[in-house]
Motif scaffolding. Structure first.
Motif, PDB file in Angstrom:
ATOM      1  N   GLY A 294      34.440  39.721  38.098  1.00  0.00           N
ATOM      2  CA  GLY A 294      35.846  39.575  38.018  1.00  0.00           C
ATOM      3  C   GLY A 294      36.738  40.394  38.118  1.00  0.00           C
ATOM      4  N   VAL A 295      38.447  39.640  38.962  1.00  0.00           N
ATOM      5  CA  VAL A 295      39.003  39.908  39.478  1.00  0.00           C
ATOM      6  C   VAL A 295      40.470  40.197  38.726  1.00  0.00           C
ATOM      7  N   ILE A 296      41.401  41.063  39.131  1.00  0.00           N
ATOM      8  CA  ILE A 296      42.406  41.155  38.498  1.00  0.00           C
ATOM      9  C   ILE A 296      43.364  41.367  39.138  1.00  0.00           C
TER      10      ILE A 296
ATOM     11  N   GLU B 193      44.825  39.578  55.794  1.00  0.00           N
ATOM     12  CA  GLU B 193      43.797  39.227  55.063  1.00  0.00           C
ATOM     13  C   GLU B 193      43.028  40.338  54.079  1.00  0.00           C
ATOM     14  N   LEU B 194      43.309  41.426  54.515  1.00  0.00           N
ATOM     15  CA  LEU B 194      42.526  43.060  53.649  1.00  0.00           C
ATOM     16  C   LEU B 194      43.303  43.193  53.035  1.00  0.00           C
ATOM     17  N   GLU B 195      45.162  43.096  53.789  1.00  0.00           N
ATOM     18  CA  GLU B 195      45.975  43.482  52.503  1.00  0.00           C
ATOM     19  C   GLU B 195      46.196  42.646  51.412  1.00  0.00           C
ATOM     20  N   ARG B 196      45.346  41.160  51.421  1.00  0.00           N
ATOM     21  CA  ARG B 196      45.933  40.009  50.312  1.00  0.00           C
ATOM     22  C   ARG B 196      44.132  40.744  49.616  1.00  0.00           C
ATOM     23  N   TYR B 197      43.151  41.377  49.916  1.00  0.00           N
ATOM     24  CA  TYR B 197      42.496  41.253  49.299  1.00  0.00           C
ATOM     25  C   TYR B 197      42.675  43.130  48.197  1.00  0.00           C
ATOM     26  N   LYS B 198      43.127  44.152  49.181  1.00  0.00           N
ATOM     27  CA  LYS B 198      43.801  44.792  48.287  1.00  0.00           C
ATOM     28  C   LYS B 198      44.709  44.829  47.417  1.00  0.00           C
ATOM     29  N   GLN B 199      45.413  43.436  46.999  1.00  0.00           N
ATOM     30  CA  GLN B 199      46.149  43.027  45.961  1.00  0.00           C
ATOM     31  C   GLN B 199      44.766  42.923  44.781  1.00  0.00           C
ATOM     32  N   LEU B 200      43.870  42.975  45.188  1.00  0.00           N
ATOM     33  CA  LEU B 200      42.845  42.703  44.193  1.00  0.00           C
ATOM     34  C   LEU B 200      41.805  43.880  43.472  1.00  0.00           C
ATOM     35  N   GLN B 201      42.204  43.985  42.392  1.00  0.00           N
ATOM     36  CA  GLN B 201      41.024  45.125  41.888  1.00  0.00           C
ATOM     37  C   GLN B 201      39.774  44.027  40.928  1.00  0.00           C
TER      38      GLN B 201
ATOM     39  N   ALA C 241      30.682  49.139  46.445  1.00  0.00           N
ATOM     40  CA  ALA C 241      31.614  48.949  47.205  1.00  0.00           C
ATOM     41  C   ALA C 241      32.620  47.959  46.998  1.00  0.00           C
ATOM     42  N   MET C 242      32.095  46.427  46.326  1.00  0.00           N
ATOM     43  CA  MET C 242      32.932  45.627  45.342  1.00  0.00           C
ATOM     44  C   MET C 242      33.150  45.658  43.946  1.00  0.00           C
ATOM     45  N   ARG C 243      32.356  46.625  43.668  1.00  0.00           N
ATOM     46  CA  ARG C 243      33.014  47.083  41.918  1.00  0.00           C
ATOM     47  C   ARG C 243      34.102  48.306  42.040  1.00  0.00           C
ATOM     48  N   TRP C 244      33.984  49.004  43.107  1.00  0.00           N
ATOM     49  CA  TRP C 244      35.055  49.823  44.099  1.00  0.00           C
ATOM     50  C   TRP C 244      36.272  49.482  44.724  1.00  0.00           C
ATOM     51  N   SER C 245      36.216  47.415  44.809  1.00  0.00           N
ATOM     52  CA  SER C 245      37.439  47.030  45.608  1.00  0.00           C
ATOM     53  C   SER C 245      37.640  47.717  46.715  1.00  0.00           C
ATOM     54  N   ASP C 246      36.377  48.514  47.366  1.00  0.00           N
ATOM     55  CA  ASP C 246      36.598  48.855  48.493  1.00  0.00           C
ATOM     56  C   ASP C 246      35.934  47.923  50.104  1.00  0.00           C
ATOM     57  N   TYR C 247      36.959  47.052  50.324  1.00  0.00           N
ATOM     58  CA  TYR C 247      36.835  45.687  50.606  1.00  0.00           C
ATOM     59  C   TYR C 247      35.898  46.557  52.369  1.00  0.00           C
TER      60      TYR C 247
ATOM     61  N   ARG D 177      46.614  42.397  41.088  1.00  0.00           N
ATOM     62  CA  ARG D 177      46.903  44.345  39.973  1.00  0.00           C
ATOM     63  C   ARG D 177      49.335  43.888  40.467  1.00  0.00           C
ATOM     64  N   HIS D 178      49.162  42.896  40.503  1.00  0.00           N
ATOM     65  CA  HIS D 178      51.127  42.268  40.387  1.00  0.00           C
ATOM     66  C   HIS D 178      51.221  41.543  39.193  1.00  0.00           C
ATOM     67  N   THR D 179      50.147  41.047  38.970  1.00  0.00           N
ATOM     68  CA  THR D 179      50.507  40.090  37.235  1.00  0.00           C
ATOM     69  C   THR D 179      49.397  40.215  36.984  1.00  0.00           C
ATOM     70  N   GLN D 180      48.591  40.946  36.409  1.00  0.00           N
ATOM     71  CA  GLN D 180      47.628  41.382  36.062  1.00  0.00           C
ATOM     72  C   GLN D 180      47.131  40.175  35.388  1.00  0.00           C
ATOM     73  N   ALA D 181      46.320  39.192  36.138  1.00  0.00           N
ATOM     74  CA  ALA D 181      46.276  38.271  35.728  1.00  0.00           C
ATOM     75  C   ALA D 181      44.547  38.525  36.276  1.00  0.00           C
ATOM     76  N   GLU D 182      44.050  37.932  35.839  1.00  0.00           N
ATOM     77  CA  GLU D 182      42.379  38.261  35.189  1.00  0.00           C
ATOM     78  C   GLU D 182      41.863  36.800  35.729  1.00  0.00           C
ATOM     79  N   ARG D 183      40.510  36.730  36.250  1.00  0.00           N
ATOM     80  CA  ARG D 183      39.744  35.167  36.609  1.00  0.00           C
ATOM     81  C   ARG D 183      38.571  35.938  36.995  1.00  0.00           C
ATOM     82  N   MET D 184      37.969  34.633  36.724  1.00  0.00           N
ATOM     83  CA  MET D 184      36.405  35.061  37.179  1.00  0.00           C
ATOM     84  C   MET D 184      35.899  34.276  38.131  1.00  0.00           C
ATOM     85  N   VAL D 185      35.174  34.186  39.545  1.00  0.00           N
ATOM     86  CA  VAL D 185      34.943  33.523  40.482  1.00  0.00           C
ATOM     87  C   VAL D 185      33.908  33.790  41.196  1.00  0.00           C
TER      88      VAL D 185
END
Length: 142
Positions: free
Chosen positions: A102-104, A70-78, A43-49, A106-114
């Motif tokens: 690793g999350v990207i 909060e759910l809308e904020r998660y949906k901004q991340l791939q 679910a996480m890999r597919w960004s299915d929060y 969706r608006h800025t295309q910036a990736e980071r690791m968490v």
């Protein structure tokens, strides 16, 4: 002697079967943990929060519900990667697993690791594992 053996043999077999029951339950519980972790990870890999949220402990969900915002904020991340470490049992019987995600944006295309620590608990009534840490906090800045 033959009568005694025929009476004792079924009792001995039943006793041996009962002795192996905790081990069988533990093996079943271990398989169920693996299955639960696969479902959560997928679910996480597919960004299915929303699907991942359903794997979170109901007590945690009730204590800190996921809001629409909060759910809308998660949906901004791939999610671009999800690397699991090994499982380790904690003193309270829960299972901990370190994950690097690793999350990207969706608006800025910036990736980071968490880095994130999953915690799993066995629910004997439901006969299933629950993820107790909630969804990862991608905005913490750590």
């Amino acid at each position: 002697m033959h009568k005694l053996t025929s009476l004792l043999l079924p009792a001995l077999i039943a006793l041996l079967a009962l002795a192996g029951l905790p081990r069988a339950e533990a093996a079943g519980s271990s398989r169920k943990l693996e299955q639960a972790q696969v479902v959560f990870s997928s679910a996480m890999r597919w960004s299915d929060y929303e699907a991942a949220w359903q794997m979170v402990d109901p007590e945690v969900r009730a204590e800190k519900p996921l809001t629409d915002l909060e759910l809308e904020r998660y949906k901004q991340l791939q999610v671009s990667s999800y690397r699991e470490g090994g499982n380790g049992e904690l003193e309270d019987g829960t299972i901990a697993r370190s994950v690097e995600i690793g999350v990207i944006n969706r608006h800025t295309q910036a990736e980071r690791m968490v880095r994130y620590q999953e915690r799993w608990r066995w629910d004997p009534k439901a006969k299933r594992w629950w993820q107790m840490a909630g969804l990862p906090d991608f905005w913490d800045g750590k």
